[in-house]
Enzyme design. Structure first.
Site, PDB file in Angstrom:
ATOM      1  N   ASN A  87      36.799  49.504  39.726  1.00  0.00           N
ATOM      2  CA  ASN A  87      36.955  48.405  40.669  1.00  0.00           C
ATOM      3  C   ASN A  87      38.420  48.243  41.059  1.00  0.00           C
ATOM      4  O   ASN A  87      39.311  48.477  40.235  1.00  0.00           O
ATOM      5  CB  ASN A  87      36.446  47.102  40.042  1.00  0.00           C
ATOM      6  CG  ASN A  87      34.961  47.155  39.734  1.00  0.00           C
ATOM      7  OD1 ASN A  87      34.188  47.734  40.487  1.00  0.00           O
ATOM      8  ND2 ASN A  87      34.553  46.553  38.624  1.00  0.00           N
ATOM      9  N   VAL A  96      40.787  42.930  35.231  1.00  0.00           N
ATOM     10  CA  VAL A  96      41.879  43.343  34.339  1.00  0.00           C
ATOM     11  C   VAL A  96      42.728  44.358  35.109  1.00  0.00           C
ATOM     12  O   VAL A  96      42.216  45.401  35.550  1.00  0.00           O
ATOM     13  CB  VAL A  96      41.359  43.958  33.025  1.00  0.00           C
ATOM     14  CG1 VAL A  96      42.527  44.375  32.138  1.00  0.00           C
ATOM     15  CG2 VAL A  96      40.453  42.979  32.278  1.00  0.00           C
ATOM     16  N   HIS A 100      40.734  51.097  34.812  1.00  0.00           N
ATOM     17  CA  HIS A 100      39.727  51.458  33.809  1.00  0.00           C
ATOM     18  C   HIS A 100      38.495  51.988  34.513  1.00  0.00           C
ATOM     19  O   HIS A 100      38.069  51.460  35.535  1.00  0.00           O
ATOM     20  CB  HIS A 100      39.357  50.260  32.920  1.00  0.00           C
ATOM     21  CG  HIS A 100      39.117  48.994  33.672  1.00  0.00           C
ATOM     22  ND1 HIS A 100      40.152  48.221  34.160  1.00  0.00           N
ATOM     23  CD2 HIS A 100      37.969  48.362  34.034  1.00  0.00           C
ATOM     24  CE1 HIS A 100      39.651  47.175  34.782  1.00  0.00           C
ATOM     25  NE2 HIS A 100      38.327  47.234  34.732  1.00  0.00           N
ATOM     26  N   HIS A 102      34.698  52.275  34.336  1.00  0.00           N
ATOM     27  CA  HIS A 102      33.474  51.806  33.679  1.00  0.00           C
ATOM     28  C   HIS A 102      32.527  53.007  33.582  1.00  0.00           C
ATOM     29  O   HIS A 102      32.350  53.743  34.563  1.00  0.00           O
ATOM     30  CB  HIS A 102      32.762  50.745  34.530  1.00  0.00           C
ATOM     31  CG  HIS A 102      33.482  49.445  34.640  1.00  0.00           C
ATOM     32  ND1 HIS A 102      33.179  48.371  33.834  1.00  0.00           N
ATOM     33  CD2 HIS A 102      34.464  49.034  35.474  1.00  0.00           C
ATOM     34  CE1 HIS A 102      33.951  47.341  34.184  1.00  0.00           C
ATOM     35  NE2 HIS A 102      34.736  47.723  35.170  1.00  0.00           N
TER      36      HIS A 102
HETATM   37  P1  DGP Z   1      36.775  44.759  35.851  1.00  0.00           P
HETATM   38  O1  DGP Z   1      36.061  43.519  36.263  1.00  0.00           O
HETATM   39  O2  DGP Z   1      36.367  45.986  36.649  1.00  0.00           O
HETATM   40  O3  DGP Z   1      38.287  44.565  35.839  1.00  0.00           O
HETATM   41  O4  DGP Z   1      36.323  45.045  34.374  1.00  0.00           O
HETATM   42  C1  DGP Z   1      36.963  44.521  33.242  1.00  0.00           C
HETATM   43  C2  DGP Z   1      36.037  44.743  32.098  1.00  0.00           C
HETATM   44  O5  DGP Z   1      36.781  44.592  30.917  1.00  0.00           O
HETATM   45  C3  DGP Z   1      34.870  43.768  32.021  1.00  0.00           C
HETATM   46  O6  DGP Z   1      33.645  44.471  32.200  1.00  0.00           O
HETATM   47  C4  DGP Z   1      34.955  43.165  30.647  1.00  0.00           C
HETATM   48  C5  DGP Z   1      35.950  44.047  29.933  1.00  0.00           C
HETATM   49  N1  DGP Z   1      36.808  43.341  29.004  1.00  0.00           N
HETATM   50  C6  DGP Z   1      37.654  42.318  29.308  1.00  0.00           C
HETATM   51  N2  DGP Z   1      38.309  41.909  28.217  1.00  0.00           N
HETATM   52  C7  DGP Z   1      37.882  42.713  27.201  1.00  0.00           C
HETATM   53  C8  DGP Z   1      38.203  42.773  25.816  1.00  0.00           C
HETATM   54  O7  DGP Z   1      39.021  42.027  25.286  1.00  0.00           O
HETATM   55  N3  DGP Z   1      37.548  43.715  25.082  1.00  0.00           N
HETATM   56  C9  DGP Z   1      36.641  44.576  25.644  1.00  0.00           C
HETATM   57  N4  DGP Z   1      36.062  45.468  24.818  1.00  0.00           N
HETATM   58  N5  DGP Z   1      36.319  44.545  26.940  1.00  0.00           N
HETATM   59  C10 DGP Z   1      36.936  43.618  27.708  1.00  0.00           C
END
Ligand code: DGP
Length: 122
Positions: A87, A96, A100, A102
């Site tokens: 994204n 975030v 990353h 997914h």
């Molecule tokens: P996006 O919305 O594309 O930026 O995805 C961010 C993803 O990161 C979301 O699916 C949840 C994940 N996420 C956010 N904080 C944490 C965390 O502290 N630990 C883990 N394992 N995942 C996280």
């Protein structure tokens, strides 16, 4: 660019369910899974968005897809198939700001994805 929660996962300041690590990348399970298998592959280098990928980052970013397929294979979802999504910014649903990938699988995924009501439009 400022530090995000993912830097704290890389440095082990906060825990995560890590499924793969090497010098370039880290993969860990998403805290809010959207499919039976949902993990994230991130570069250790901090890159905020796809828009910030520099020419010299191309190998790092390509590496993320290689890790995605390797871990998907180890998790037994590669043959049936899976989806990778990165994204970008607000309209792309990015929350975030450390790129990353997914990786989602373990069930038949709907397409196109925008037929589902996005959480940011509720
Ligand atoms: P996006 O919305 O594309 O930026 O995805 C961010 C993803 O990161 C979301 O699916 C949840 C994940 N996420 C956010 N904080 C944490 C965390 O502290 N630990 C883990 N394992 N995942 C996280």
């Amino acid at each position: 660019m400022s530090e995000t929660i993912f830097d704290k996962i890389i440095s082990r300041e906060i825990p995560a369910d890590i499924v793969y690590e090497d010098d370039i990348s880290l993969a860990f399970k998403d805290i809010n899974p959207q499919a039976p298998v949902h993990f994230l592959v991130i570069p250790k280098k901090r890159i905020a968005t796809i828009n910030d990928i520099a020419k010299e980052d191309r190998e790092v970013v390509g590496h993320l897809s290689w890790v995605a397929a390797k871990v998907a294979g180890e998790m037994g979802i590669a043959q049936e198939g899976f989806r990778t999504v990165m994204n970008c910014n607000e309209f792309g649903g990015q929350s975030v700001y450390h790129i990353h990938l997914h990786v989602l699988g373990g069930k038949l995924l709907g397409w196109p994805p925008y037929t589902d009501k996005p959480k940011n439009l509720e």
